[in-house]
Design an enzyme around this catalytic site. Structure first.
Site, PDB file in Angstrom:
ATOM      1  N   GLN A  55       0.814  -1.218   0.000  1.00  0.00           N
ATOM      2  CA  GLN A  55       0.000   0.000   0.000  1.00  0.00           C
ATOM      3  C   GLN A  55       0.847   1.267   0.000  1.00  0.00           C
ATOM      4  O   GLN A  55       0.491   2.269   0.613  1.00  0.00           O
ATOM      5  CB  GLN A  55      -0.938  -0.011   1.205  1.00  0.00           C
ATOM      6  CG  GLN A  55      -1.890  -1.186   1.193  1.00  0.00           C
ATOM      7  CD  GLN A  55      -2.737  -1.263   2.449  1.00  0.00           C
ATOM      8  OE1 GLN A  55      -2.786  -0.343   3.243  1.00  0.00           O
ATOM      9  NE2 GLN A  55      -3.424  -2.384   2.621  1.00  0.00           N
ATOM     10  N   CYS A  56       1.949   1.247  -0.694  1.00  0.00           N
ATOM     11  CA  CYS A  56       2.904   2.363  -0.730  1.00  0.00           C
ATOM     12  C   CYS A  56       2.785   3.076  -2.082  1.00  0.00           C
ATOM     13  O   CYS A  56       2.391   2.469  -3.080  1.00  0.00           O
ATOM     14  CB  CYS A  56       4.313   1.798  -0.549  1.00  0.00           C
ATOM     15  SG  CYS A  56       5.649   3.001  -0.642  1.00  0.00           S
TER      16      CYS A  56
END
Length: 186
Positions: A55-56
């Protein structure tokens, strides 16, 4: 008696000197499915070790580029070795099973994935402690990359702002060198 003790000490000293220095491939890790794996199985190949997160802001481009690199160069001479990590921005909160499902379905990841680990601090996995100690560079965010030679020595380290494509020439040069050496050994 003194001579025998001196000889014994000399033999012990010689044995200690003869031991091979530790390298990256000496460590054991747990794969994403929970099985203990010796990194020794990657000795003789070039490895790009990466702490990954799902989730970066760097996720999409890095996974796409890492998978392309794996397709182009691996697995006979090269492997991306991916280690999920939730230490930076809590951007890898899911379970190993969920992480594996996400990367396989979204990016068709074919490179080895390992269980979620800590990469910095006192709880860091020993393999990452080694990478940090040898390179002098400690991850400060997701998608930190370490290039490891076929002999287990660390060649370089790059932060996530350095793209996989910028590192590709270093990897390709090592793979070429490995292929040429293997041909000479035939």
């Amino acid at each position: 008696m003194v001579a025998a003790v001196a000889v014994a000490w000399l033999l012990l000293w010689a044995a200690a000197c003869a031991q091979r220095e530790q390298d990256f491939y000496d460590f054991k890790v747990v794969n994403i499915r929970g099985k203990l794996v010796s990194l020794e199985k990657y000795r003789g190949t070039v490895s790009l070790v990466v702490n990954v997160a799902s989730q970066c802001g760097f996720t999409d481009q890095n996974y796409r580029d890492l998978q392309q690199l794996q397709r182009d160069l691996g697995p006979r001479h090269f492997n991306v070795l991916a280690f999920p990590c939730n230490q930076f921005g809590q951007q890898e909160p899911d379970s190993n099973k969920e992480i594996e499902s996400f990367v396989r379905s979204t990016y068709s990841v074919s490179f080895p994935m390992f269980s979620k680990v800590a990469v910095t601090g006192t709880g860091a996995h020993p393999a990452f402690k080694y990478l940090i100690e040898i390179s002098g560079k400690e991850p400060t965010w997701n998608f930190w990359k370490y290039l490891v030679a076929p002999d287990g020595k660390v060649i370089g380290a790059w932060d996530p702002t350095v793209s996989v494509e910028e590192i590709r020439p270093h990897i390709t040069a090592l793979v070429r060198k490995l292929i040429l050496r293997n041909r000479e050994d035939l």
